[in-house]
Design a protein around this motif. Structure first.
Motif, mmCIF file in Angstrom:
data_model
loop_
_atom_site.group_PDB
_atom_site.id
_atom_site.type_symbol
_atom_site.label_atom_id
_atom_site.label_comp_id
_atom_site.label_asym_id
_atom_site.label_seq_id
_atom_site.Cartn_x
_atom_site.Cartn_y
_atom_site.Cartn_z
ATOM 1 N N THR A 24 0.759 -1.247 0.097
ATOM 2 C CA THR A 24 -0.064 -0.098 0.128
ATOM 3 C C THR A 24 0.836 1.218 0.166
ATOM 4 O O THR A 24 2.148 1.277 0.321
ATOM 5 C CB THR A 24 -1.028 0.115 1.292
ATOM 6 O OG1 THR A 24 -0.344 0.217 2.514
ATOM 7 C CG2 THR A 24 -1.816 -1.216 1.204
ATOM 8 N N SER B 140 -8.122 2.277 -2.755
ATOM 9 C CA SER B 140 -8.775 1.412 -1.898
ATOM 10 C C SER B 140 -9.827 1.963 -0.877
ATOM 11 O O SER B 140 -10.629 1.886 -0.525
ATOM 12 C CB SER B 140 -7.891 0.461 -1.066
ATOM 13 O OG SER B 140 -7.038 1.103 -0.176
ATOM 14 N N ARG B 141 -9.378 3.424 -0.341
ATOM 15 C CA ARG B 141 -10.119 4.083 0.565
ATOM 16 C C ARG B 141 -9.648 5.494 0.720
ATOM 17 O O ARG B 141 -8.382 5.660 0.135
ATOM 18 C CB ARG B 141 -10.168 3.479 1.948
ATOM 19 C CG ARG B 141 -8.614 3.370 2.472
ATOM 20 C CD ARG B 141 -8.928 2.614 3.890
ATOM 21 N NE ARG B 141 -7.631 2.409 4.531
ATOM 22 C CZ ARG B 141 -7.004 1.071 4.323
ATOM 23 N NH1 ARG B 141 -7.194 0.266 3.397
ATOM 24 N NH2 ARG B 141 -5.862 1.127 5.095
ATOM 25 N N ARG C 5 -13.449 -1.026 -6.942
ATOM 26 C CA ARG C 5 -12.169 -1.166 -7.595
ATOM 27 C C ARG C 5 -12.578 -0.599 -9.122
ATOM 28 O O ARG C 5 -13.705 -1.045 -9.582
ATOM 29 C CB ARG C 5 -11.763 -2.671 -7.500
ATOM 30 C CG ARG C 5 -10.436 -2.781 -8.068
ATOM 31 C CD ARG C 5 -9.821 -4.011 -7.680
ATOM 32 N NE ARG C 5 -8.367 -4.147 -8.307
ATOM 33 C CZ ARG C 5 -7.643 -5.188 -7.870
ATOM 34 N NH1 ARG C 5 -8.002 -6.181 -7.166
ATOM 35 N NH2 ARG C 5 -6.416 -5.397 -8.617
ATOM 36 N N GLU D 225 -3.476 0.710 -3.418
ATOM 37 C CA GLU D 225 -3.054 -1.009 -3.279
ATOM 38 C C GLU D 225 -2.738 -1.351 -4.540
ATOM 39 O O GLU D 225 -3.359 -0.963 -5.627
ATOM 40 C CB GLU D 225 -4.316 -1.831 -2.598
ATOM 41 C CG GLU D 225 -4.507 -1.454 -1.154
ATOM 42 C CD GLU D 225 -5.791 -2.414 -0.486
ATOM 43 O OE1 GLU D 225 -5.975 -3.230 -1.389
ATOM 44 O OE2 GLU D 225 -6.001 -2.297 0.616
#
Length: 590
Positions: free
Chosen positions: A11, A512-513, A561, A585
């Protein structure tokens, strides 16, 4: 014993804490927005909403705006100063007389193209810069002294009078131009009187004229048999400077062999020339015009007499004279402004700089630059000693010698009909795009940041005090940008669209966030939308309600995604965006 092995997902954390305005185009830098609505760069590096604006008045037919010692605006046929209508001064409402251009000269406010003036220190003094008199009664002509005093009747002949006495007068007709002479006994000779004047007398001819005025005289004619008298009288049909005046006479330069009386038909006018644009510099008004005037093609720059905005044709051969010069560059004039003590006149591809001389020998220097776009003559503003205006290619910053484009952040969208103004160290500009949509942008000169505030169509800007006034074309409201004057507006919505995320990553990575750290005033709200892979659909991904501007909170969002995405924040109420953190990621190689 063998144990299972777990592969750690690689990450990468990226934190954005500086939000640096707006940038249109295919790619935005870190912390830059693709689109904004009702945001400001005042709190940079934070992103926040703009100040509430103020409404000063609602107009019926706004036609002009300026700030002198007080606020000036035109509403239909009425002129308002300091919020009060100026009684007795009526503006033209004809289409060709719109909009109004206000120019300040000392205590006077000049209104163009109406050619009116107002003394703001004495509101009872106002009127027209022009005057016109036409005589339908007897008009008398006679030679006189400069103060209008009549000469004794001179002798008129080719040869010298015999046995002259001291002070005798003689009009010498031996040459092609007749000359008035006076006998001097001490010198035993006839001495030429260099300056000879004609007194034109008629009822009321001088009531609206002042000594020193440049006037156009026409209609002077001779019906007798003398060719010389005919030539002398017709020579008065020209532009002349009034040496002296009374209610019933004016004195101008000329010579006349004998007194003559005419029955009507004479006119005396003081004219203000047609002007595309006007500016004040060094106690003169300067103007330019491109077109047809009096049946002739005109491409000129001119100025009024020193300290006298009423006189544009006073040519007495002295340093305070009016001035007029032709220009050889092609194209119409697109704007005029005074900058660093010089009058500047723009065309789309040129700037003409006037070097003002105390002797009256003014010089004009033309330089090829990216000039003012046609229709954007109201885009001028001087911010931090720089002149900023709208050109064909974009917004230019001019330092007196060269123009530099500063609007790359606005993308390659063409804009038109720009109006601009200054507020502190910021340049505000309202302009429309090719599809007719209006935008109000603000540029912070010191920070070099652009932001879009909203879709306001501002007709005029005028900076005064600590605020910037403007007139909204849609609502016809006279408003202030900061709201320090007028009734403050209510709550308004705001929006911030970030740039596309994902294209900049070389490897197969995905977002991813992400987390937003911000504050919202109590009662406010913020919605988060995501658009995946440029599909054109904004999916709502979260909403938060405010708890007070001094209380921060973190909004965690987990997007699905995708190859790339775009984030849109939409809300209402005061807010501050402090940081934007996102986690990348590493995905598969496919």
């Amino acid at each position: 014993m063998l144990y299972p092995t777990l592969n750690t997902i690689q990450t990468k954390n990226i934190m954005t804490t500086v939000f640096s305005g707006m940038r249109r185009g295919l790619k935005q830098g870190e912390g830059e927005f693709y689109h904004t609505e009702n945001l400001t760069t005042d709190c940079c590096p934070l992103a926040t909403d703009r100040a509430k604006r103020g409404t000063v008045a609602v107009l019926d037919s706004p036609q002009g705006l300026a700030v002198k010692d007080g606020l000036v605006y035109a509403d239909g046929a009425d002129l308002y100063y300091n919020g009060e209508r100026v009684p007795g001064l009526v503006l033209s409402t004809l289409p060709q007389s719109q909009p109004k251009r206000f120019v300040s000269m000392g205590a006077y406010l000049c209104v163009f193209p109406d050619n009116l003036y107002l003394n703001t220190a004495d509101m009872s003094e106002y009127g027209s810069m022009e005057m016109s008199w036409e005589g339908d009664t007897q008009i008398s002509y006679s030679i006189c002294k400069g103060d209008g005093t009549a000469y004794e009747k001179p002798a008129v002949s080719k040869d010298e009078p015999s046995n002259p006495e001291n002070g005798d007068l003689w009009i010498d007709t031996s040459g092609s131009t007749h000359v008035l002479k006076q006998y001097s006994k001490a010198m035993s000779m006839w001495a030429e009187i260099a300056s000879v004047y004609i007194k034109i007398e008629a009822a009321g001819i001088g009531q609206n004229v002042s000594a020193g005025d440049g006037v156009r005289i026409s209609g002077c004619k001779y019906t007798g048999s003398s060719d010389e008298l005919k030539k002398q009288l017709e020579a008065l049909n020209t532009t002349a400077v009034v040496r002296e005046r009374g209610d019933n006479y004016i004195v101008v330069t000329g010579i006349l062999d004998e007194a003559y009386t005419q029955n009507g038909g004479v006119s005396v006018k003081r004219k203000v020339p047609k002007m595309d644009f006007v500016t004040e510099c060094q106690n003169r008004l300067w103007g330019c015009y491109y077109g047809i005037e009096d049946g002739k093609t005109v491409n000129e720059i001119f100025c009024c007499k020193l300290g006298d905005f009423k006189n544009w044709e006073a040519y007495a051969g002295i340093s305070t004279d009016s001035f007029r010069a032709s220009c050889g560059t092609d194209g119409v004039w697109t704007g005029a402004v005074t900058y660093l003590g010089y009058p500047l006149f723009f065309k789309e591809n040129y700037v003409h700089k006037v070097y003002v001389s105390s002797s009256g020998a003014h010089q004009i220097v033309s330089t090829a630059v990216d000039g003012v776009q046609r229709g954007s003559e109201s885009s001028f503003a001087i911010v931090n000693d720089y002149l900023i205006y709208k050109s064909v290619s974009g917004i230019n910053l001019f330092d007196g010698t060269q123009a530099v484009l500063i609007s790359e952040a606005l993308g390659d969208i063409p804009y038109y009909e720009a109006a601009g103004g200054r507020l502190g160290g910021k340049y505000y500009v309202s302009m429309r795009d090719m599809e007719g949509r209006w935008n109000m942008f603000a540029y912070d000169v010191k920070k070099g940041l652009w932001i879009r505030e909203d879709g306001t169509h501002a007709l005029f800007f005028a900076d005064g005090g600590d605020d910037l006034y403007y007139i909204d074309a849609d609502t016809k409201e006279l408003k202030t940008v900061r709201g320090t004057v007028g009734e403050a507006e209510g709550d308004f919505g705001w929006e911030a669209v970030m740039g596309v995320m994902g294209y900049e990553y070389a490897e197969k990575k995905y977002l991813s966030r992400f987390k937003l750290r911000m504050s919202l005033e109590e009662g406010g709200w913020c919605e988060i939308y995501i658009q995946y892979d440029s599909c054109g659909i904004w999916e709502k991904s979260g909403v938060i309600e405010g708890r007070g501007v001094n209380k921060t909170f973190t909004i965690p969002i987990i997007p699905r995604r995708c190859d790339h995405l775009q984030i849109r924040l939409k809300g209402r109420g005061r807010f501050r965006l402090y940081s934007f953190a996102r986690v990348l990621e590493k995905g598969s190689t496919h």
